[in-house]
Write an enzyme that holds these catalytic residues in place. Structure first.
Site, mmCIF file in Angstrom:
data_model
loop_
_atom_site.group_PDB
_atom_site.id
_atom_site.type_symbol
_atom_site.label_atom_id
_atom_site.label_comp_id
_atom_site.label_asym_id
_atom_site.label_seq_id
_atom_site.Cartn_x
_atom_site.Cartn_y
_atom_site.Cartn_z
ATOM 1 N N GLU A 134 35.131 -22.713 -12.418
ATOM 2 C CA GLU A 134 36.481 -23.616 -11.612
ATOM 3 C C GLU A 134 35.792 -24.564 -11.063
ATOM 4 O O GLU A 134 36.124 -25.292 -10.455
ATOM 5 C CB GLU A 134 37.341 -23.156 -12.638
ATOM 6 C CG GLU A 134 38.257 -23.303 -13.779
ATOM 7 C CD GLU A 134 39.692 -23.327 -13.948
ATOM 8 O OE1 GLU A 134 39.775 -23.229 -13.368
ATOM 9 O OE2 GLU A 134 39.698 -24.017 -15.288
ATOM 10 N N ASP A 146 28.702 -5.406 -19.814
ATOM 11 C CA ASP A 146 29.106 -6.436 -19.577
ATOM 12 C C ASP A 146 28.282 -7.565 -19.188
ATOM 13 O O ASP A 146 27.103 -6.962 -17.898
ATOM 14 C CB ASP A 146 30.188 -6.914 -18.980
ATOM 15 C CG ASP A 146 30.836 -8.218 -18.885
ATOM 16 O OD1 ASP A 146 30.798 -8.704 -19.449
ATOM 17 O OD2 ASP A 146 31.239 -8.862 -17.384
ATOM 18 N N ARG A 197 25.054 -20.995 -17.275
ATOM 19 C CA ARG A 197 26.081 -21.422 -18.054
ATOM 20 C C ARG A 197 26.433 -22.362 -18.312
ATOM 21 O O ARG A 197 26.244 -23.647 -17.560
ATOM 22 C CB ARG A 197 27.293 -20.166 -17.527
ATOM 23 C CG ARG A 197 27.374 -19.530 -16.963
ATOM 24 C CD ARG A 197 28.030 -18.837 -15.893
ATOM 25 N NE ARG A 197 29.064 -18.315 -16.381
ATOM 26 C CZ ARG A 197 29.925 -17.435 -17.226
ATOM 27 N NH1 ARG A 197 29.536 -16.610 -17.185
ATOM 28 N NH2 ARG A 197 31.273 -17.417 -17.279
ATOM 29 N N ASN A 234 38.441 -8.705 -19.728
ATOM 30 C CA ASN A 234 37.932 -9.343 -21.530
ATOM 31 C C ASN A 234 37.553 -7.833 -21.108
ATOM 32 O O ASN A 234 37.050 -7.933 -22.705
ATOM 33 C CB ASN A 234 37.116 -10.892 -21.129
ATOM 34 C CG ASN A 234 35.871 -9.999 -19.950
ATOM 35 O OD1 ASN A 234 36.429 -9.967 -19.589
ATOM 36 N ND2 ASN A 234 35.285 -10.982 -20.776
ATOM 37 N N ASP A 235 36.635 -7.293 -20.161
ATOM 38 C CA ASP A 235 35.971 -6.300 -20.370
ATOM 39 C C ASP A 235 37.406 -4.637 -20.870
ATOM 40 O O ASP A 235 36.680 -3.826 -21.183
ATOM 41 C CB ASP A 235 35.162 -5.788 -19.124
ATOM 42 C CG ASP A 235 34.594 -7.094 -19.090
ATOM 43 O OD1 ASP A 235 33.569 -7.617 -19.972
ATOM 44 O OD2 ASP A 235 34.291 -7.665 -17.917
ATOM 45 N N PHE A 251 42.686 -22.040 -21.262
ATOM 46 C CA PHE A 251 42.070 -21.106 -21.914
ATOM 47 C C PHE A 251 42.075 -20.011 -22.303
ATOM 48 O O PHE A 251 43.332 -19.785 -21.927
ATOM 49 C CB PHE A 251 40.812 -20.972 -20.610
ATOM 50 C CG PHE A 251 39.556 -20.803 -21.209
ATOM 51 C CD1 PHE A 251 38.596 -21.659 -21.581
ATOM 52 C CD2 PHE A 251 39.896 -19.128 -21.299
ATOM 53 C CE1 PHE A 251 37.370 -21.088 -21.915
ATOM 54 C CE2 PHE A 251 38.719 -18.553 -21.704
ATOM 55 C CZ PHE A 251 37.269 -19.802 -22.317
ATOM 56 N N ARG A 283 27.985 -13.848 -27.846
ATOM 57 C CA ARG A 283 29.402 -14.649 -28.211
ATOM 58 C C ARG A 283 30.040 -13.928 -28.882
ATOM 59 O O ARG A 283 30.686 -13.553 -29.795
ATOM 60 C CB ARG A 283 29.003 -16.063 -29.009
ATOM 61 C CG ARG A 283 27.871 -17.159 -28.657
ATOM 62 C CD ARG A 283 27.765 -17.938 -29.197
ATOM 63 N NE ARG A 283 27.486 -18.831 -28.974
ATOM 64 C CZ ARG A 283 27.132 -20.087 -29.600
ATOM 65 N NH1 ARG A 283 27.128 -20.073 -31.397
ATOM 66 N NH2 ARG A 283 26.307 -21.142 -29.552
ATOM 67 N N THR A 324 28.105 -11.512 -17.205
ATOM 68 C CA THR A 324 28.411 -12.094 -16.304
ATOM 69 C C THR A 324 29.827 -11.163 -14.952
ATOM 70 O O THR A 324 30.235 -10.337 -15.238
ATOM 71 C CB THR A 324 29.474 -13.062 -16.350
ATOM 72 O OG1 THR A 324 29.475 -13.975 -17.221
ATOM 73 C CG2 THR A 324 30.232 -14.133 -15.645
ATOM 74 N N LYS A 369 34.234 -6.621 -28.151
ATOM 75 C CA LYS A 369 33.385 -5.614 -27.538
ATOM 76 C C LYS A 369 33.887 -4.352 -27.050
ATOM 77 O O LYS A 369 33.187 -3.422 -27.956
ATOM 78 C CB LYS A 369 33.559 -6.356 -25.963
ATOM 79 C CG LYS A 369 32.702 -7.507 -25.454
ATOM 80 C CD LYS A 369 32.902 -7.855 -24.217
ATOM 81 C CE LYS A 369 32.627 -9.088 -23.592
ATOM 82 N NZ LYS A 369 32.994 -8.947 -21.858
#
Lengths: 1273, 340
Positions: free
Chosen positions: A626, A413, A731, A936-937, A668, A907, A415, A913
């Site tokens: 954020e 990944d 970013r 997300n990983d 989101f 993207r 980030t 992934k």
């Protein structure tokens, strides 16, 4: 308990089963039924809140545990053999003796299981006994009950800082807005506060909540494990439906914070709660080596069968060749002899029993022990220890340490994994005008320098903030205080000084303060302050975290097992976060700083009596992006003061406070890539939608240019800035605004409400409703936020690449950002052949792929590139990736991917992934490792052979799903190159040795069969035979597997190429296995026939003959290991010498026990005979000579890189470094262009910068600095 | 690295040589240069041992004679008929030089599988250590040699005891036409521990009484307490021949010590001359295709004559020397550049 008709009971149980299985559950309050019999309770079918995670009960421990153990095939095999012993026809030994090994192993495992289960029992007991408050109708108040007595349908009151006992539907909170703050650290490790809100209008709440007034039916879905989804609605008596979702649910295990108390209705209890459903045991993965090993076990079984067939055939021939019935043939009790064929049939089984050790019974146990040892060393490595978070590396999967040494592909990944995931505000563009924030850049560059200079103490660099706080009135002592306390910041999510301190751009400030300011500027900052999910909490009230859940996790079998080792240090991340919060003062301090700054920069002064002092504000954000935006807004005077589900309060630079009514929040998601907040302006009463999101997700939604030419200009200017930011590796986020008419809003709100209360397809409907409103947006501006690379990332990636590992970076970022980071972290090199694949449709995709392949092949075939393998890098975006992995293009893409040294996927979604990982893993049959830090990983981490989680800023989901958890990306280098290599080479050699050892020993018995009429007799006492494997030769291989060191860590780190030995097939192959088996046969032949020819025809008795055989076997086996041991420490010496002494000691002691021992006084007699020593000496030498010679000649004539590295290791450090350099330039030059410090890489950045879109000299310093970081190689 | 004071670093691993895997280690490199002296030393030592063994073994004398009587011209041919009972035959032989003493007299059997599994366990260790309970009720391992057809316990029970070798020998030297008996020493031919510890007669006197109610093994001509009529102390389970037999041979071709020739005129050995061996031929070997032999040999520190070990040492020793030369060549050609 009243009597109940058994039939009724069965019916009731059946109904209960049906009720539990139904998709929807109807739950009613228990209160009207309080005190009634159990079978009259409406919610009796649902489990109570007591939990039981133990596997066994005391009474049934033994049978259940044995049953469990017999599920393992190997155990079953050995028990089968033991039973075979009791079949009178085939009995080879005393059956009781044959049972000993299997009993020892079963007992050891049972003991381990029992111990683990006891730990679980204790933690269950503790949890079940925790107090909580449940409403009682009789007493009209909340009475204290224990957790286990809570039932579905109860009303539970949870006070501040208490842990939620069950999954509660939130009905009421002490907060006037119906908000309850919770912390989910116990569930997912996220420390930021989250808001949950009471279901509005569920019941009478005036003035105090009356549980008895709750008469509705709660209809909720069947329990599931998804922590982020919950579907439910309350049907009131008047049939009105009130939708409720995850935002109304308090999960068991969460802690209530900053809220007086909350009252909820129990919807799921005990094992049905989401946290319990998520609490599944440790992961069990099978390593590649173990899979290979199982194949070899099957080979051994075949070999065993073959040997037994030879034995039984030999027995048949032996019996057949006898002319009569000799005296030594013993008939059955009734005097008859079996026919030769029957006897040889029985003999087959006797042979199995005799030669069973060929299948190594203790191998599995030994491997487990070795892995515990290996994990001990990994977790104790100081280099893998992170000072900042006080955390070690965690090994969660116990049994795949050796896979670390075989990795071929790393999927990373970006980030938070390659980068710090600490966001720093760098630039913004408002209404098409760029604000470069030079001062901020200066500050950052200074901070960078400080980071580079690691040896300088924090407090010794008082100049750290000098450049930007020259006119600050901050007393000097405070600075050092700040630095010393900066560590404490890690407790609060995303609030390191880097993120919180933003120096406003002068130009922008002037713009804001000036008369010519437009509303767009205001809107921009308002959007920054409002459009987020940041929770504002006061920095008061220390957090107390219950430790119960931590213990609960610690008692997973895996951890209990590993905690056998002192200070194994798992769950460190959790523990860190559980330390009491010490941050308030630090926050205060940083708030002071910001305040001070803003004052000096002549921001319009605040209101005279601010309702809330800004100093005490503490922002808790779900993502660092954020947080940094909110802090930026704050720096410009737009202070987010509070947020409730219904309102946001912002203080403007003028000091005025605006309280916006929040109409809706469109959260989101990774499909939309944006989030919106719909608010009503307090003054103008307009409905305003603020949206922020990825530029590509926003730009196409901008309003059509009927608004005049200005908008299009702004859009194109902003797009230009965005591209520029991306090239800088920033970013980017776009900020937009949209004003809705009341009518538009009302129409939409109806649809929205329907979507929110829908039971089916709710997620889709909610998303659709979000998409319908997020159109025709008006662009306000964009922000560029920098995420700095972690320390030593370029060096780590270089090393991994030199180690022959292909590194793929998968990121959700834009291509430009990703490519830039790619260059910065040396994933891409300036002189690489860079293939960029980004296609809109399948046809172009196909042709691009073909072209790329063509190009790559030509490049490879180019005679000019003969001596340099081309370095090809591929950059591909998510959409193209989906196309090229479709069945028809798949093969070509694999071909391309195989030729690429590094691949950058931009993207990509979390699902993609994991698809990429699975795709490569299956297509190329390679060993993959995925590393990531965020939720997300998780998919990717689980899809790879090894998942590595980085304990970072984004919570613990990745760490929870991972097999290994590290705190910095750079740790991967030592974890793989050193520990991976060691673990693999140790275990591979140990396993090979184990097979060899047992074969070498058992074959002695086999050769003896040729001289005892194949009657499955042994020339060694049975006890000694068992001891031989169980005691005399069991410790050395385990020690070897834990402690051997083929090359030093320095060499492995200095020469990453050495890692290649383990890749692919590695050291444990078909060839090495059979070579060692052949060696075992040879050695056993020598160990048998040297004594045989020596004693042939003499008067030696059977056990006197067996003694030298056994002794030779022992010496051969131990000295064989000594040849294999690469580094002797005193432990090695003790273990080897100890084993020899133990052998003689036990055998001699055993020789004193005369009765029943056929080998009585044998060793004593033999040891008085010089011949014994002479036989042992020569046989051992002959047995080991070939292997020794092989090693010597191979090491001299064709030394492997490992051997050469060992040679270097013995040299003086200075000479060694010299040689290492030469080595790398010689060998590394072929595969990888070794970077030369003197030639700075020429990143495309500098040239891009010439476009002079931004004319500031500080743009690049972060990236270039990190490249020049000393000691990065 | 750790200059900052960090009191809260409770997870910090211990910085010890063990946990950091930095224990001082010796890393032997198996390469040609290093093993040259090793091979040289091993070679020389082995050749030394080999020469000593070879010379010792060469000086030992062995006389081995087959008396199975399979061949027509064999003196024991007539006895080899299994129907013959109490057959006696005489084996004449000639020594052309002094057979140096002490001479050991063995009988040897071939193709006899004393190491066979069911045979080996067919005995009762408690009975053999004089436990009277096991006289009355022998262990089941003895089956089928546990009770006779009249259900009387067999003592000593089991196949091993039952099959005891029962040929006897008398050796005469032919001196001037007369037979002069060579005294054979049957004492101390069994293991000291067997005789003194492992095997015990029941403490009943006379020994015969202990055997009341038992029967002798089926194959035996006499009961255990009458094994040696010449020496009352040499009876029961501590009879030397019995002990020798009970110690099972390791390999199917074996010899067992029968007597030693240590006494009288023969203490220095058997002088040259003609000898006659009188054999009482009882033991059947034809049903397993076996051979019976007598062996005279003298022994040294290395036991009986054995060429193998000496030759092995010499061969391996020479091989090591050759290897060290090969290694020297390898070393010269392939040494590491930094190995100077």
């Amino acid at each position: 308990m009243p009597w109940m008709n058994p039939l009724a009971r069965i019916r009731d149980a059946w109904r209960g089963q049906r009720a539990r299985d139904k998709e929807l559950r109807n739950l009613v309050s228990n209160l009207p039924y309080e005190g009634l019999d159990k079978h009259k309770q409406p919610n009796r079918h649902f489990p109570g809140n007591g939990i039981k995670t133990t596997k066994y009960s005391i009474l049934f421990f033994l049978p259940m545990n044995l049953f469990e153990q017999f599920h393992r095939l190997a155990n079953l095999y050995f028990v089968g053999l033991a039973i075979l012993n009791f079949v009178p026809m085939v009995q080879a030994f005393e059956p009781e003796v044959a049972l000993i090994p299997i009993c020892v192993i079963l007992a050891l495992t049972a003991l381990k299981d029992a111990w683990e289960d006891f730990g679980r029992y204790q933690s269950d007991k503790e949890l079940n006994g925790l107090p909580c408050f449940v409403y009682s109708r009789k007493k009209k108040c909340y009475v204290e009950k224990r957790w286990k007595d809570v039932r579905v349908g109860d009303f539970v009151k949870v006070e501040s800082n208490d842990t939620v006992p069950a999954d509660l539907l939130l009905l009421f909170t002490s907060d006037p807005n119906g908000v309850c703050h919770i912390e989910t650290a116990n569930l997912d490790g996220e420390t930021n506060l989250k808001q949950r809100r009471a279901v509005p209008g569920a019941c009478v709440t005036d003035p105090e909540f009356e549980p008895e007034s709750f008469t509705g039916v709660v209809i909720c879905e069947k329990p599931n494990i998804n922590l982020n989804h919950f579907k439910c609605y309350i049907e009131k008596v008047d049939k009105e439906k009130l939708g409720a979702g995850i935002s109304n649910l308090l999960l068991r295990g969460c802690t209530v914070r900053n809220t007086g108390y909350a009252i909820g209705f129990v919807v799921y209890a005990g094992h049905e709660t989401k946290s319990m459903l998520n609490n599944n045991g440790p992961r069990y993965k099978r390593s590649r080596l173990e899979r290979r090993l199982n194949v070899d076990v099957i080979f051994c079984i075949l070999l065993l069968v073959l040997m037994c067939i030879i034995g039984s055939l030999g027995h048949y021939l032996w019996l057949e060749s006898m002319p009569g019935v000799p005296l030594y043939l013993v008939p059955h009790g009734d005097g008859h002899l079996d026919t030769p064929s029957l006897a040889s049939f029985y003999m087959f089984f006797s042979m199995i029993i005799l030669l069973q050790v060929l299948i190594p019974i203790s191998l599995y146990v030994s491997i487990e022990l070795v892995k515990i040892g290996q994990i001990f060393f990994i977790t104790n490595d100081l280099d893998l220890y992170d000072e900042d978070t006080d955390s070690r590396v965690q090994c969660k999967a116990l049994n795949i340490t050796e896979d670390l040494g075989q990795i071929q592909f790393i999927f990373s990944d970006k980030t938070g994994t390659l980068t710090e995931n600490k966001m720093v505000f760098r630039r913004c563009s408002i209404m098409g005008i760029e604000y470069p924030h030079k001062e901020n850049a200066v500050r950052l560059s200074v901070l960078n320098k400080r980071d580079e200079d690691e040896d300088v103490l924090f407090s010794q660099t008082p100049s750290t903030k000098q450049p930007w706080s020259l006119d600050s009135e901050e007393p000097p002592e405070k600075k050092s205080e700040r630095t010393s306390k900066s560590k404490a910041h890690s407790d609060v999510a995303f609030s390191s000084p880097l993120e919180t301190e933003v120096i406003p751009d002068q130009k922008l400030l002037r713009q804001l303060g000036g008369t010519d300011r437009t509303d767009a500027y205001l809107d921009f900052f308002l959007a920054l302050a409002i459009c987020n999910t940041v929770v504002v909490s006061m920095a008061t009230g220390k957090r107390r975290r219950s430790s119960v859940f931590l213990q609960r996790r610690q008692s997973t079998p895996l951890d209990t097992f590993s905690s056998l080792m002192k200070k194994l240090g798992s769950w460190t991340c959790l523990r860190i976060r559980s330390t009491p919060d010490t941050s308030p003062s630090a926050q205060e301090l940083s708030g002071d700083l910001t305040g001070g700054q803003t004052r000096h920069l002549h921001v319009p002064p605040r209101g005279t009596t601010p309702a809330v002092p800004t100093d005490e504000l503490c922002y808790e954000a779900e993502s660092p992006d954020e947080a940094v935006l909110v802090h930026t807004a704050k720096a410009y005077g737009f202070v987010l003061l509070s947020r409730t589900p219904d309102s946001v309060t912002v203080r403007l630079p003028s000091g005025a406070q605006l309280r916006y009514e929040v109409l809706d929040t469109l959260t989101f998601d990774s499909t939309r890539k944006r989030m919106s907040v719909l608010v009503r302006h307090p003054i103008s009463k307009q409905c305003i939608l603020y949206t922020k999101g990825a530029d590509y997700a926003i730009m196409e939604l901008l309003e059509t240019p009927h608004g005049g030419k200005l908008q299009t200009d702004i859009a194109s200017d902003t797009q230009q800035h965005l591209d520029c930011y991306a090239k800088d590796g920033l970013r980017t986020l776009c900020i937009t605004k949209k004003v809705l008419s009341d009518r538009e809003y009302e129409n939409w709100a109806v649809k929205r409400h329907q979507a929110l209360t829908a039971m089916d397809d709710r997620e889709q409907l909610i998303m659709d409703s979000a998409v319908t409103i997020e159109t025709d947006l008006c662009l306000l501006g964009a922000t560029g936020v920098e995420d700095r690379l972690q320390d030593n990332v370029p060096d780590t990636i270089m090393s991994l690449r030199e180690a022959g590992i292909r590194v793929w970076v998968l990121t959700g970022d834009k291509t430009e950002t990703a490519v830039n980071i790619g260059y910065a972290c040396r994933l891409l090199e300036p002189d690489d052949l860079l293939i960029n694949m980004s296609c809109q449709n399948k046809i172009t995709c196909t042709s691009t792929l073909n072209c790329a392949l063509e190009e790559v092949r030509r490049f490879a075939d180019d005679p000019r590139n003969v001596d340099t393998t081309p370095d090809i890098s591929l950059v591909i975006d998510g959409r193209t990736l989906t196309m090229v992995t479709s069945p028809d293009l798949r093969e070509r893409f694999v071909d391309l991917a195989k030729r690429c040294r590094s691949v950058l996927c931009c993207r990509v979604t979390p699902l993609q992934k994991s698809h990429v990982v699975k795709f490569i893993r299956e297509k190329l049959k390679v060993m993959t490792l995925a590393v990531g830090d965020g939720a997300n990983d998780v998919n990717m981490i689980q899809a790879a052979d090894i998942g590595v989680g980085v304990c970072g800023q984004e919570g613990m989901q990745a760490v929870m799903a991972s097999d290994f958890a590290i705190s910095r990306f750079k740790h991967l280098k030592k974890l793989l190159l050193v520990h991976g290599h060691w673990c693999y080479s140790r275990l591979a050699n140990m396993v090979i040795y184990f097979f060899y050892k047992n074969a070498a020993n058992v074959n002695l018995l086999f050769w003896f069969q040729f001289f005892c009429g194949f009657t499955a007799n042994a020339m060694i006492d049975h006890w000694l035979m068992i001891f031989f494997n169980l005691i005399f030769t069991s410790v050395p291989p385990v020690m070897f597997g834990i402690m051997d060191k083929d090359v030093s860590a320095e060499m492995l780190l200095g020469l990453p190429e050495l890692y290649r030995t383990g890749q692919g097939k590695g050291e444990y192959t078909f060839f090495t296995f059979w070579m060692s088996m052949l060696d075992a046969f040879y050695q056993s032949l020598v160990a048998f026939f040297v004594p045989y020819y020596t004693y042939r025809g003499s008067n030696i008795d059977i056990f006197s003959f067996g003694t030298p055989l056994n002794t030779i076997s022992l010496f051969t086996i131990l000295l064989h290991l000594s040849i294999e041991i690469k580094a002797w420490t005193f432990v090695h010496v003790i273990v080897i010498v100890g084993s020899v002494l133990l052998y003689f000691g036990v055998t001699l002691a055993y020789g004193f026990m005369y009765l029943n021992y056929s080998g009585f006084w044998t060793l004593q007699t033999q040891m008085a005979d010089p011949m014994f020593y002479l036989v042992c000496l020569i046989a051992t030498v002959i047995a080991l000579l070939p292997r020794y010679l092989f090693h010597v000649l191979k090491n001299s004539i064709a030394p492997s890189p490992i051997v050469q590295a060992r040679h270097l290791d013995t040299l003086e450090p200075s000479a060694r470094d010299q040689w290492m350099k030469e080595w790398r330039s010689f060998r590394g030059g072929v595969q990888d262009k070794t970077p030369d410090e003197s030639v700075p890489p020429s990143p495309s950045l500098e040239s891009l910068n010439d476009d002079s879109i931004m004319d500031d000299e500080f743009t690049l310093n972060v990236i270039t600095e990190s490249r020049h970081r000393p000691g990065s190689l | 690295m750790n200059k900052k004071e960090k009191p809260e670093a409770e997870n910090r691993p211990d910085n010890t040589a063990f946990t950091q895997q930095r224990l001082p280690a010796w890393q032997p490199m198996l390469s040609a240069g290093i093993v040259i002296p090793l091979f040289l030393i091993i070679g020389l030592i082995f050749i030394g041992i080999g020469v000593a063994l070879f010379v010792t073994s060469r000086d030992l004398q062995v006389l081995e004679m087959d008396y199975t009587g399979m061949e027509q011209n064999s003196p024991c041919f007539s006895c080899s008929d299994p129907d013959q009972k109490n057959c006696k035959c005489t084996l004449d032989f000639n020594l052309d030089k002094l057979f140096e003493g002490p001479v050991f007299f063995y009988y040897a059997l071939t193709n006899y599988f004393q190491n066979q599994r069911s045979y080996g366990v067919s005995k009762d260790d408690y009975q053999l250590s004089g436990d009277l309970d096991n006289f009355k009720d022998p262990d089941s391992t003895c089956s089928p040699y546990r009770y006779d057809s009249n259900n009387n316990p067999i003592v000593p029970c089991g196949s091993l005891a039952n099959s005891m070798f029962n040929d006897t020998f008398k050796l005469y030297q032919l001196v001037a036409g007369t037979k002069k008996e060579v005294p054979l020493d049957g004492k101390g031919i069994a293991w000291w521990t067997d005789y003194n510890i492992k095997y015990r007669n029941p403490s009943v006197t006379p020994l015969k009484n202990a055997f009341n109610g038992t029967v002798k093994p089926l194959f035996w001509p006499r009961p255990a307490y009458e094994l040696d009529p010449t020496d009352p102390a040499n009876n029961g389970f501590i009879n030397q021949d019995f002990l020798v037999w009970m110690r099972r041979a390791a390999l199917p071709n074996f010899r067992k010590l029968y007597r030693r020739i240590t006494e009288g005129d023969y203490s220095t050995g058997l002088p040259e001359g003609n000898y006659s061996l009188e054999i009482s031929y009882n033991y059947p070997v034809l049903n397993f295709d076996g051979r019976k032999k007598v062996v005279f040999t003298n022994v040294s520190w290395m036991g009986g004559k054995n060429e193998f070990l000496g030759i092995a040492y010499l061969v391996i020793g020479s091989l090591c020397i050759v290897m060290s030369v090969v290694m020297l060549i390898v070393y010269a050609k392939f040494k590491f550049p930094e190995e100077d």
